[in-house]
Design an enzyme around this catalytic site. Structure first.
Site, PDB file in Angstrom:
ATOM      1  N   GLU A   1      -5.463  -2.930 -21.309  1.00 21.48           N
ATOM      2  CA  GLU A   1      -4.963  -3.520 -20.063  1.00 21.48           C
ATOM      3  C   GLU A   1      -3.536  -4.021 -20.237  1.00 21.48           C
ATOM      4  O   GLU A   1      -2.696  -3.865 -19.347  1.00 21.48           O
ATOM      5  CB  GLU A   1      -5.884  -4.658 -19.624  1.00 21.48           C
ATOM      6  CG  GLU A   1      -5.320  -5.590 -18.569  1.00 21.48           C
ATOM      7  CD  GLU A   1      -4.948  -4.904 -17.256  1.00 21.48           C
ATOM      8  OE1 GLU A   1      -4.166  -5.497 -16.498  1.00 21.48           O
ATOM      9  OE2 GLU A   1      -5.441  -3.784 -16.993  1.00 21.48           O
TER      10      GLU A   1
ATOM     11  N   LYS B   1      -1.139  -0.167  -4.132  1.00 27.17           N
ATOM     12  CA  LYS B   1      -2.210  -1.093  -4.481  1.00 27.17           C
ATOM     13  C   LYS B   1      -3.597  -0.466  -4.391  1.00 27.17           C
ATOM     14  O   LYS B   1      -4.371  -0.515  -5.336  1.00 27.17           O
ATOM     15  CB  LYS B   1      -2.134  -2.321  -3.562  1.00 27.17           C
ATOM     16  CG  LYS B   1      -3.177  -3.395  -3.847  1.00 27.17           C
ATOM     17  CD  LYS B   1      -2.971  -4.020  -5.196  1.00 27.17           C
ATOM     18  CE  LYS B   1      -3.910  -5.184  -5.447  1.00 27.17           C
ATOM     19  NZ  LYS B   1      -3.799  -5.687  -6.822  1.00 27.17           N
TER      20      LYS B   1
ATOM     21  N   TRP C   1       2.943   6.144   0.959  1.00 27.79           N
ATOM     22  CA  TRP C   1       2.946   6.468  -0.460  1.00 27.79           C
ATOM     23  C   TRP C   1       2.744   7.973  -0.535  1.00 27.79           C
ATOM     24  O   TRP C   1       1.712   8.498  -0.124  1.00 27.79           O
ATOM     25  CB  TRP C   1       1.832   5.733  -1.181  1.00 27.79           C
ATOM     26  CG  TRP C   1       1.806   5.954  -2.664  1.00 27.79           C
ATOM     27  CD1 TRP C   1       2.520   5.285  -3.600  1.00 27.79           C
ATOM     28  CD2 TRP C   1       1.013   6.918  -3.375  1.00 27.79           C
ATOM     29  NE1 TRP C   1       2.229   5.771  -4.861  1.00 27.79           N
ATOM     30  CE2 TRP C   1       1.308   6.774  -4.746  1.00 27.79           C
ATOM     31  CE3 TRP C   1       0.089   7.889  -2.983  1.00 27.79           C
ATOM     32  CZ2 TRP C   1       0.713   7.556  -5.724  1.00 27.79           C
ATOM     33  CZ3 TRP C   1      -0.500   8.680  -3.962  1.00 27.79           C
ATOM     34  CH2 TRP C   1      -0.188   8.507  -5.316  1.00 27.79           C
TER      35      TRP C   1
ATOM     36  N   ASN D   1      -3.826   8.294   6.530  1.00 24.79           N
ATOM     37  CA  ASN D   1      -4.024   8.040   5.104  1.00 24.79           C
ATOM     38  C   ASN D   1      -5.062   9.027   4.594  1.00 24.79           C
ATOM     39  O   ASN D   1      -6.038   9.317   5.299  1.00 24.79           O
ATOM     40  CB  ASN D   1      -4.548   6.622   4.864  1.00 24.79           C
ATOM     41  CG  ASN D   1      -3.522   5.567   5.169  1.00 24.79           C
ATOM     42  OD1 ASN D   1      -2.354   5.858   5.379  1.00 24.79           O
ATOM     43  ND2 ASN D   1      -3.964   4.311   5.200  1.00 24.79           N
ATOM     44  N   GLY D   2      -4.889   9.499   3.374  1.00 22.71           N
ATOM     45  CA  GLY D   2      -5.840  10.442   2.815  1.00 22.71           C
ATOM     46  C   GLY D   2      -5.178  11.770   2.519  1.00 22.71           C
ATOM     47  O   GLY D   2      -3.951  11.894   2.498  1.00 22.71           O
TER      48      GLY D   2
ATOM     49  N   LYS E   1      -0.344  -2.860 -18.005  1.00 19.68           N
ATOM     50  CA  LYS E   1       0.446  -3.811 -17.232  1.00 19.68           C
ATOM     51  C   LYS E   1       1.937  -3.652 -17.545  1.00 19.68           C
ATOM     52  O   LYS E   1       2.779  -3.673 -16.640  1.00 19.68           O
ATOM     53  CB  LYS E   1      -0.029  -5.236 -17.539  1.00 19.68           C
ATOM     54  CG  LYS E   1       0.376  -6.281 -16.553  1.00 19.68           C
ATOM     55  CD  LYS E   1      -0.265  -6.040 -15.175  1.00 19.68           C
ATOM     56  CE  LYS E   1      -1.688  -6.527 -15.065  1.00 19.68           C
ATOM     57  NZ  LYS E   1      -2.667  -5.497 -14.792  1.00 19.68           N
TER      58      LYS E   1
ATOM     59  N   ARG F   1       0.813  -1.211   0.000  1.00 19.86           N
ATOM     60  CA  ARG F   1       0.000   0.000   0.000  1.00 19.86           C
ATOM     61  C   ARG F   1       0.850   1.266   0.000  1.00 19.86           C
ATOM     62  O   ARG F   1       0.300   2.372  -0.080  1.00 19.86           O
ATOM     63  CB  ARG F   1      -0.919   0.001   1.228  1.00 19.86           C
ATOM     64  CG  ARG F   1      -1.909  -1.138   1.256  1.00 19.86           C
ATOM     65  CD  ARG F   1      -2.761  -1.085   2.513  1.00 19.86           C
ATOM     66  NE  ARG F   1      -3.627   0.071   2.524  1.00 19.86           N
ATOM     67  CZ  ARG F   1      -4.908   0.055   2.161  1.00 19.86           C
ATOM     68  NH1 ARG F   1      -5.445  -1.064   1.730  1.00 19.86           N
ATOM     69  NH2 ARG F   1      -5.639   1.145   2.220  1.00 19.86           N
TER      70      ARG F   1
ATOM     71  N   GLU G   1       3.251  -0.276 -15.966  1.00 14.36           N
ATOM     72  CA  GLU G   1       3.332  -0.136 -14.520  1.00 14.36           C
ATOM     73  C   GLU G   1       4.413  -0.988 -13.881  1.00 14.36           C
ATOM     74  O   GLU G   1       4.910  -0.626 -12.809  1.00 14.36           O
ATOM     75  CB  GLU G   1       1.971  -0.384 -13.864  1.00 14.36           C
ATOM     76  CG  GLU G   1       1.402  -1.774 -13.984  1.00 14.36           C
ATOM     77  CD  GLU G   1      -0.014  -1.871 -13.415  1.00 14.36           C
ATOM     78  OE1 GLU G   1      -0.433  -0.964 -12.683  1.00 14.36           O
ATOM     79  OE2 GLU G   1      -0.696  -2.865 -13.711  1.00 14.36           O
TER      80      GLU G   1
END
Length: 612
Positions: free
Chosen positions: A487, A607, A76, A102-103, A491, A27, A494
């Site tokens: 997609e 994530k 993050w 978080n936020g 992929k 995360r 990333e």
């Protein structure tokens, strides 16, 4: 989108905190830190880098960090670059209050200016530090830490999952949620706090999910929940038992989680199909929809809403719904939905897609729909998640826990679930029993077909190694394969950091062909459907301009047409696109591995995206 862990109980807190952070590192992984109280003051350790860097630092500090309560965070970055100073926890000037968050605090600059005018000196560039100073200031007129947090948050605009520790009151932690997930873990004489159940399942399976606008005071043997406003009301929560275990989050002999989760796809699809296919009536059962045949027939259109891979899965779902049910269907990014003041059709079915069930943009789209009277269901992979609770109806993906940032098995189960939705809608309309039987048979064949693609791993790895030095790639697909191409490009981007773009084959000659040269490989999706001849022509146009081609196909192609060919099984035309996604996962994975990338933790990404 960062990871929060808190502990209060009878154990040493730091090992519990570090283990929890390790499980939540997907995360956020640009910095990490923790805080424990000692004799009325905080002892804080934090560092830029991974959780292992924090573990090394805490090992060096030894007994200084001993205690039975603490909070921790893996970050993050949103406000402020990754650095020791910007890592959480953040504290007030006296070293009494520690906060992990978080936020995003949307009025952070306004709060920082007001606090600076009051004499506060900031030591970080983050929005979170303002909260620590606000809580400290509110303590003067508050009877409890809970009251101080409530008062401080009354001034905060934005989203948060928040955990607060007061060094002078080490017998409690205060937690609050507004738009960012928080879950409590209930143990035997101990309590845990986290932003994801992954940090808790090693210790307990009894959990309490906080709702938006809710606050909790947590002590070793109890917890108390209430509304977040200044006039608090009790919200008596009963712990629920989650069907997850620590082994679900373990590598189990695989080198990384992405490899493990790709390998788990056949079983994940079998779980998604179990009990949902009806051979007798050639249809599907999706009990979570809470809609009878009359209500299903009354649907005027279907709109899929998601972000990133979930959006592309929604595009594939829209194609399936239109093809099988002949209902108008579309997909759009959930992040843009509410900002364009959408016209909401009360007879439409809106599908909110999110692996975590906590994606903030998708949750906001759900709330906008509900304000405007729209009918919205969730397609999520986490029981008890915010979108699942907000919608109250939907399709559970049954993919199992997904840790790698790059989604594989959850994406596949999204598309399989949407195929079942399209089948169900088709069978209450004009899809014949014979047509339904063909789709049911195709769905049943998917797990074995995916197994067959995974068995070609070494061949795909060889192809990836041949083209891994490319600076850019095209992904080409038409109609059913167009979302698959999008997609596939995502992929590759990333996890390998190679620039990639997806185009419909018919659009190449309207501009992109100018970029084709011997250094620009194109991955062309060539299902054996009614567009086969046109896709072959597309490859010939690329080859005529010197461009290398990797063809991904389930049919025979002319000899020498492509520089490399990846063959996959054919299931049925409507479902073949699902199979075509699997080799693109493997291609991206092996390209990234050839370049030495960290596939589970790609740079700049995390994530679960719980910020705008």
């Amino acid at each position: 989108m960062c990871g929060i862990v808190g502990y209060i109980g009878h154990r040493e807190a730091v090992p519990v905190l570090l283990e929890g952070l390790h499980r939540l590192e997907y995360r956020g992984y640009d910095s990490a830190g923790l805080a424990v109280p000692h004799r009325g003051r905080l002892r804080v350790t934090k560092t830029q880098g991974r959780v292992q860097d924090l573990r090394d630092r805490t090992d060096a500090e030894g007994a200084r960090l001993r205690g039975n309560v603490g909070i921790a965070h893996t970050r993050w970055a949103t406000h402020g670059e990754p650095s020791d100073a910007n890592a959480h926890p953040h504290t007030d000037g006296s070293g009494r209050i520690a906060v992990v968050h978080n936020g995003i605090v949307e009025n952070a600059e306004e709060l920082r200016a007001a606090l600076t005018a009051d004499g506060v000196e900031f030591v970080s560039d983050t929005d979170t530090e303002a909260i620590a100073h606000l809580v400290a200031a509110a303590l003067d007129g508050a009877e409890t830490l809970e009251d101080a947090v409530r008062t401080a948050l009354h001034r905060v605009e934005g989203t948060y999952g928040l955990l607060v520790l007061d060094a002078r009151r080490p017998d409690e932690l205060v937690v609050a949620r507004n738009g960012s997930p928080i879950v409590l873990g209930v143990g035997d004489g101990e309590m845990f706090v986290a932003s994801d159940v992954a940090a808790l399942v090693h210790h307990t399976q009894r959990v309490v999910f906080l709702d938006d606008g809710e606050l909790a005071t947590v002590r070793a043997g109890e917890f108390r929940t209430s509304t977040l406003g200044l006039e608090a009301r009790r919200t008596d929560k009963i712990p629920t038992t989650i069907d997850m275990a620590a082994e679900d989050y373990a590598l189990g002999g695989y080198p990384d989680f992405m490899r493990k989760e790709m390998a788990e796809q056949p079983d994940a699809v079998r779980r998604a199909l179990r009990g949902r296919l009806d051979e007798r009536f050639a249809t599907a059962h999706l009990g979570g929809l809470n809609m009878d045949a009359r209500a299903l027939r009354g649907i005027s259109k279907v709109v899929f809403l998601g972000c990133g891979s979930a959006y592309y899965a929604g595009q594939l779902g829209a194609q399936l719904v239109e093809e099988l049910a002949r209902i108008p269907a579309t997909a759009e990014p959930a992040s843009e939905f509410r900002y364009r003041n959408p016209v909401v059709d009360p007879d439409a079915l809106y599908v909110a897609i999110s692996q975590s069930g906590e994606t903030l943009d998708t949750l906001a789209a759900v709330q906008e729909l509900q304000r405007k009277g729209g009918r919205v269901i969730g397609a999520v992979n986490v029981v008890g998640s915010a979108i699942a609770r907000e919608c109250g109806a939907g399709v559970f993906l049954h993919a199992g826990p997904e840790v790698s940032v790059a989604s594989t098995k959850a994406l596949t189960n999204m598309t399989v679930s949407f195929a079942m939705l399209a089948l169900l809608l088709g069978r209450v309309r004009d899809l014949s029993a014979a047509g339904g039987e063909r789709i049911v048979s195709g769905l049943r064949a998917l797990p074995d077909a995916i197994d067959a693609v995974l068995a070609a791993d070494e061949e795909i790895a060889d192809i990836a190694s041949r083209f891994a030095k490319a600076r850019s790639m095209f992904f080409i697909g038409r109609v059913r394969a167009w979302p698959v191409a999008r997609e596939g490009a995502q992929k590759l981007k990333e996890i390998s950091y190679i620039h990639a773009e997806a185009y419909q084959g018919s659009e190449l000659k309207h501009g992109p062909l100018a970029l084709i040269d011997p250094e620009m490989p194109s991955i062309v999706l060539v299902p054996g459907d009614e567009l086969l001849a046109k896709n072959i022509t597309t490859i010939e146009q690329i080859k005529a301009r010197g461009g290398p081609v990797i063809a991904v196909t389930n049919t025979d192609l002319p000899d020498g047409l492509a520089d490399a060919v990846i063959r996959v099984p054919a299931v049925c035309p409507e479902l073949d696109a699902i199979i075509l996604t699997i080799p693109l996962q493997l291609l991206a994975y092996h390209t990234a591995m050839a370049l030495g990338r960290d596939v589970d933790k790609p740079r700049n990404l995390a994530k679960s995206v719980t910020v705008e």
